[in-house]
Design a protein around this motif. Sequence first.
Motif, PDB file in Angstrom:
ATOM      1  N   MET A  57       0.850  -1.184   0.000  1.00 11.00           N
ATOM      2  CA  MET A  57       0.000   0.000   0.000  1.00 11.00           C
ATOM      3  C   MET A  57       0.885   1.232   0.000  1.00 11.00           C
ATOM      4  O   MET A  57       1.665   1.449   0.928  1.00 11.00           O
ATOM      5  CB  MET A  57      -0.921  -0.002   1.220  1.00 11.00           C
ATOM      6  CG  MET A  57      -1.839  -1.208   1.297  1.00 11.00           C
ATOM      7  SD  MET A  57      -2.945  -1.146   2.745  1.00 11.00           S
ATOM      8  CE  MET A  57      -3.829  -2.706   2.551  1.00 11.00           C
ATOM      9  N   ASN A  58       0.763   2.030  -1.051  1.00 11.43           N
ATOM     10  CA  ASN A  58       1.538   3.262  -1.185  1.00 11.43           C
ATOM     11  C   ASN A  58       0.622   4.446  -0.877  1.00 11.43           C
ATOM     12  O   ASN A  58      -0.275   4.767  -1.648  1.00 11.43           O
ATOM     13  CB  ASN A  58       2.111   3.378  -2.593  1.00 11.43           C
ATOM     14  CG  ASN A  58       3.090   4.525  -2.715  1.00 11.43           C
ATOM     15  OD1 ASN A  58       3.222   5.357  -1.819  1.00 11.43           O
ATOM     16  ND2 ASN A  58       3.784   4.588  -3.837  1.00 11.43           N
ATOM     17  N   PHE A  59       0.848   5.108   0.263  1.00 11.42           N
ATOM     18  CA  PHE A  59      -0.024   6.192   0.713  1.00 11.42           C
ATOM     19  C   PHE A  59       0.474   7.580   0.291  1.00 11.42           C
ATOM     20  O   PHE A  59      -0.124   8.587   0.694  1.00 11.42           O
ATOM     21  CB  PHE A  59      -0.142   6.161   2.242  1.00 11.42           C
ATOM     22  CG  PHE A  59      -0.859   4.966   2.778  1.00 11.42           C
ATOM     23  CD1 PHE A  59      -2.238   4.955   2.893  1.00 11.42           C
ATOM     24  CD2 PHE A  59      -0.156   3.840   3.182  1.00 11.42           C
ATOM     25  CE1 PHE A  59      -2.907   3.855   3.387  1.00 11.42           C
ATOM     26  CE2 PHE A  59      -0.819   2.731   3.689  1.00 11.42           C
ATOM     27  CZ  PHE A  59      -2.196   2.739   3.795  1.00 11.42           C
ATOM     28  N   ALA A  60       1.536   7.664  -0.483  1.00  9.31           N
ATOM     29  CA  ALA A  60       2.136   8.950  -0.825  1.00  9.31           C
ATOM     30  C   ALA A  60       1.103   9.908  -1.405  1.00  9.31           C
ATOM     31  O   ALA A  60       0.429   9.600  -2.405  1.00  9.31           O
ATOM     32  CB  ALA A  60       3.275   8.746  -1.810  1.00  9.31           C
ATOM     33  N   ASN A  61       0.965  11.079  -0.758  1.00 12.53           N
ATOM     34  CA  ASN A  61       0.059  12.143  -1.220  1.00 12.53           C
ATOM     35  C   ASN A  61      -1.390  11.699  -1.353  1.00 12.53           C
ATOM     36  O   ASN A  61      -2.171  12.308  -2.090  1.00 12.53           O
ATOM     37  CB  ASN A  61       0.545  12.718  -2.553  1.00 12.53           C
ATOM     38  CG  ASN A  61       1.900  13.377  -2.440  1.00 12.53           C
ATOM     39  OD1 ASN A  61       2.204  14.034  -1.449  1.00 12.53           O
ATOM     40  ND2 ASN A  61       2.748  13.178  -3.446  1.00 12.53           N
ATOM     41  N   SER A  62      -1.763  10.631  -0.662  1.00  9.89           N
ATOM     42  CA  SER A  62      -3.127  10.129  -0.810  1.00  9.89           C
ATOM     43  C   SER A  62      -4.175  11.030  -0.161  1.00  9.89           C
ATOM     44  O   SER A  62      -5.367  10.883  -0.437  1.00  9.89           O
ATOM     45  CB  SER A  62      -3.229   8.718  -0.225  1.00  9.89           C
ATOM     46  OG  SER A  62      -2.880   8.715   1.149  1.00  9.89           O
ATOM     47  N   GLY A 229     -11.336  -3.095  -9.083  1.00  7.74           N
ATOM     48  CA  GLY A 229     -10.052  -3.076  -9.754  1.00  7.74           C
ATOM     49  C   GLY A 229      -9.977  -4.206 -10.764  1.00  7.74           C
ATOM     50  O   GLY A 229     -10.987  -4.594 -11.349  1.00  7.74           O
ATOM     51  N   TYR A 230      -8.786  -4.775 -10.935  1.00  8.36           N
ATOM     52  CA  TYR A 230      -8.617  -5.841 -11.912  1.00  8.36           C
ATOM     53  C   TYR A 230      -7.672  -6.907 -11.366  1.00  8.36           C
ATOM     54  O   TYR A 230      -6.960  -6.694 -10.383  1.00  8.36           O
ATOM     55  CB  TYR A 230      -8.100  -5.297 -13.239  1.00  8.36           C
ATOM     56  CG  TYR A 230      -6.818  -4.514 -13.156  1.00  8.36           C
ATOM     57  CD1 TYR A 230      -5.572  -5.145 -13.226  1.00  8.36           C
ATOM     58  CD2 TYR A 230      -6.845  -3.126 -13.017  1.00  8.36           C
ATOM     59  CE1 TYR A 230      -4.397  -4.427 -13.151  1.00  8.36           C
ATOM     60  CE2 TYR A 230      -5.674  -2.396 -12.943  1.00  8.36           C
ATOM     61  CZ  TYR A 230      -4.453  -3.048 -13.016  1.00  8.36           C
ATOM     62  OH  TYR A 230      -3.287  -2.324 -12.929  1.00  8.36           O
ATOM     63  N   ARG A 254      -5.160  -5.464  -8.213  1.00  5.93           N
ATOM     64  CA  ARG A 254      -4.930  -4.049  -7.948  1.00  5.93           C
ATOM     65  C   ARG A 254      -6.283  -3.362  -7.796  1.00  5.93           C
ATOM     66  O   ARG A 254      -7.146  -3.478  -8.663  1.00  5.93           O
ATOM     67  CB  ARG A 254      -4.148  -3.387  -9.064  1.00  5.93           C
ATOM     68  CG  ARG A 254      -3.845  -1.912  -8.751  1.00  5.93           C
ATOM     69  CD  ARG A 254      -3.076  -1.226  -9.848  1.00  5.93           C
ATOM     70  NE  ARG A 254      -2.731   0.134  -9.460  1.00  5.93           N
ATOM     71  CZ  ARG A 254      -2.173   1.035 -10.275  1.00  5.93           C
ATOM     72  NH1 ARG A 254      -1.889   0.688 -11.521  1.00  5.93           N
ATOM     73  NH2 ARG A 254      -1.908   2.244  -9.844  1.00  5.93           N
ATOM     74  N   PHE A 255      -6.446  -2.644  -6.674  1.00  3.46           N
ATOM     75  CA  PHE A 255      -7.660  -1.851  -6.454  1.00  3.46           C
ATOM     76  C   PHE A 255      -7.362  -0.400  -6.812  1.00  3.46           C
ATOM     77  O   PHE A 255      -6.360   0.172  -6.359  1.00  3.46           O
ATOM     78  CB  PHE A 255      -8.121  -1.957  -4.998  1.00  3.46           C
ATOM     79  CG  PHE A 255      -8.677  -3.307  -4.642  1.00  3.46           C
ATOM     80  CD1 PHE A 255      -9.846  -3.767  -5.218  1.00  3.46           C
ATOM     81  CD2 PHE A 255      -8.016  -4.137  -3.735  1.00  3.46           C
ATOM     82  CE1 PHE A 255     -10.356  -5.013  -4.907  1.00  3.46           C
ATOM     83  CE2 PHE A 255      -8.526  -5.380  -3.416  1.00  3.46           C
ATOM     84  CZ  PHE A 255      -9.702  -5.825  -4.001  1.00  3.46           C
ATOM     85  N   VAL A 256      -8.253   0.201  -7.608  1.00  8.21           N
ATOM     86  CA  VAL A 256      -7.988   1.524  -8.162  1.00  8.21           C
ATOM     87  C   VAL A 256      -8.755   2.632  -7.443  1.00  8.21           C
ATOM     88  O   VAL A 256      -8.533   3.809  -7.739  1.00  8.21           O
ATOM     89  CB  VAL A 256      -8.322   1.549  -9.670  1.00  8.21           C
ATOM     90  CG1 VAL A 256      -7.460   0.552 -10.422  1.00  8.21           C
ATOM     91  CG2 VAL A 256      -9.806   1.259  -9.918  1.00  8.21           C
ATOM     92  N   ASN A 257      -9.663   2.311  -6.523  1.00 11.84           N
ATOM     93  CA  ASN A 257     -10.432   3.355  -5.840  1.00 11.84           C
ATOM     94  C   ASN A 257     -10.323   3.246  -4.322  1.00 11.84           C
ATOM     95  O   ASN A 257     -11.247   3.612  -3.597  1.00 11.84           O
ATOM     96  CB  ASN A 257     -11.911   3.286  -6.262  1.00 11.84           C
ATOM     97  CG  ASN A 257     -12.614   2.055  -5.725  1.00 11.84           C
ATOM     98  OD1 ASN A 257     -12.017   0.994  -5.601  1.00 11.84           O
ATOM     99  ND2 ASN A 257     -13.885   2.198  -5.398  1.00 11.84           N
ATOM    100  N   VAL A 262      -2.983   0.271  -4.062  1.00 16.95           N
ATOM    101  CA  VAL A 262      -3.046  -1.010  -3.356  1.00 16.95           C
ATOM    102  C   VAL A 262      -2.813  -2.144  -4.353  1.00 16.95           C
ATOM    103  O   VAL A 262      -3.562  -2.291  -5.331  1.00 16.95           O
ATOM    104  CB  VAL A 262      -4.399  -1.203  -2.654  1.00 16.95           C
ATOM    105  CG1 VAL A 262      -4.456  -2.573  -1.977  1.00 16.95           C
ATOM    106  CG2 VAL A 262      -4.622  -0.091  -1.623  1.00 16.95           C
ATOM    107  N   ASN A 263      -1.777  -2.946  -4.106  1.00 12.52           N
ATOM    108  CA  ASN A 263      -1.446  -4.100  -4.946  1.00 12.52           C
ATOM    109  C   ASN A 263      -1.312  -5.327  -4.057  1.00 12.52           C
ATOM    110  O   ASN A 263      -0.576  -5.302  -3.059  1.00 12.52           O
ATOM    111  CB  ASN A 263      -0.134  -3.865  -5.687  1.00 12.52           C
ATOM    112  CG  ASN A 263      -0.182  -2.654  -6.591  1.00 12.52           C
ATOM    113  OD1 ASN A 263      -0.587  -2.750  -7.736  1.00 12.52           O
ATOM    114  ND2 ASN A 263       0.222  -1.494  -6.068  1.00 12.52           N
ATOM    115  N   ILE A 264      -2.005  -6.411  -4.408  1.00 15.47           N
ATOM    116  CA  ILE A 264      -2.030  -7.630  -3.603  1.00 15.47           C
ATOM    117  C   ILE A 264      -1.596  -8.817  -4.456  1.00 15.47           C
ATOM    118  O   ILE A 264      -2.126  -9.033  -5.553  1.00 15.47           O
ATOM    119  CB  ILE A 264      -3.433  -7.881  -3.019  1.00 15.47           C
ATOM    120  CG1 ILE A 264      -3.846  -6.705  -2.134  1.00 15.47           C
ATOM    121  CG2 ILE A 264      -3.471  -9.185  -2.232  1.00 15.47           C
ATOM    122  CD1 ILE A 264      -5.261  -6.797  -1.604  1.00 15.47           C
ATOM    123  N   ASN A 265      -0.620  -9.573  -3.959  1.00 16.36           N
ATOM    124  CA  ASN A 265      -0.174 -10.804  -4.602  1.00 16.36           C
ATOM    125  C   ASN A 265      -0.472 -11.978  -3.673  1.00 16.36           C
ATOM    126  O   ASN A 265      -0.141 -11.931  -2.484  1.00 16.36           O
ATOM    127  CB  ASN A 265       1.322 -10.751  -4.893  1.00 16.36           C
ATOM    128  CG  ASN A 265       1.667  -9.770  -5.989  1.00 16.36           C
ATOM    129  OD1 ASN A 265       1.643 -10.114  -7.167  1.00 16.36           O
ATOM    130  ND2 ASN A 265       1.993  -8.531  -5.613  1.00 16.36           N
TER     131      ASN A 265
END
Length: 275
Positions: A57-62, A229-230, A254-257, A262-265
Motif C-alpha cells: 500500500m503506497n499512501f504517498a500524497n493520498s 479493480g482488476y 490491484r484496487f484503483v479506488n 493497493v497491490n495484492i499478490n
Amino acid sequence: MRRLVVAMMVAGAAQAAQAADLPDFSALRGPVGISRGVVNWQGFYAGGQAGYGSADMNFANSNSSMIAALLANTNIESEMNVSSWPLLGGKTNTHQSQVGGFVGYNSQWDDIVLGVEANYMHGTFSGASVSTPVSRGMTLTSDSQYHIVTVNSSKSISISDMGTIRARAGYVWGNFMPYVFGGAALGRGNIYSAVSVSDQKGADSAAAQAATPVTLSASDGISGKMLYGYTAGIGTEAMLFGNVFARAEWEYIRFVNAGADVNINTVRGGLGYKF
C-alpha cells in the motif's frame, strides 16, 4: 408400383448387410470435440482453497485532495501549494493468510479449455501511514504577512474480503491443465483519513513564531466501502481421481479506488470437483 417397392426393399437390405460388415468404431469416440486419451475438463466445477498473500500500500500524497478542499480559497493554499507537499511517503507491506472458494464452468475443444470463474477469498490486509509534522514559512505577497504552516496527515486501509470474476484459458497436458486468467476484482474495505493544518502569521518572522496558530482539520471514515479493480494470474490444475482435482495458482489484484495505490499478490492451493 409393386416393382418400385420391391426394388426399395432390395436396396435397403443391401445397405444393412454392408453396414454389418463394417467395424464398430464407437468405442474409440469420446465426448464430442474431445479426443480419446485427453482428460475431460468440460462442465461445471466448484471447490475450496487457502492461500497466503502480500499487500503493498503506497499512501504517498493520498490525502492531497482532502487538504486542498480544507484550504480552498486560502492564501496559504494558492501561494504555498500546501496540498502538494510530500506527505505519507513510502510503502507499507502486510502479509495475511486467506481462505475461500471458487465455482466456474469450462468448455473444451480437444486440448484447449476456455472458461469463466467466480473466486472468493477472506483475510484482512491492513496498512496505515502517519506523517511527521511538516512546517514551512514564507512571506505571502498578497497580504504581506509571514506564515508558518504545519501539516499533519494520516491514513489507514483495511481490506477483509476479495472476489474476482475472471475468464481463463488452459491447455490440457496429460492429467494437468496449466492456465492463465484475467478479469475484474471487487473488495470490501474500511478507509480512514485525517488531516490538520496550523497557520501562524505575523508582520515579521518573530511575530509569526509568537502568534497563536489557527488550526483547520478534517477527517473522513468509510466502513464497508466497495472497492473495484482488476486481476490477472497463472495456475495449474491436476486431475487426481474420478472428478476430483487439485489446483495451485498465483493471483495479482490491484484496487484503483481505495484512496491509495493497493497491490495484492497471493499464492494459493485448493481442491475441487468437476460435475
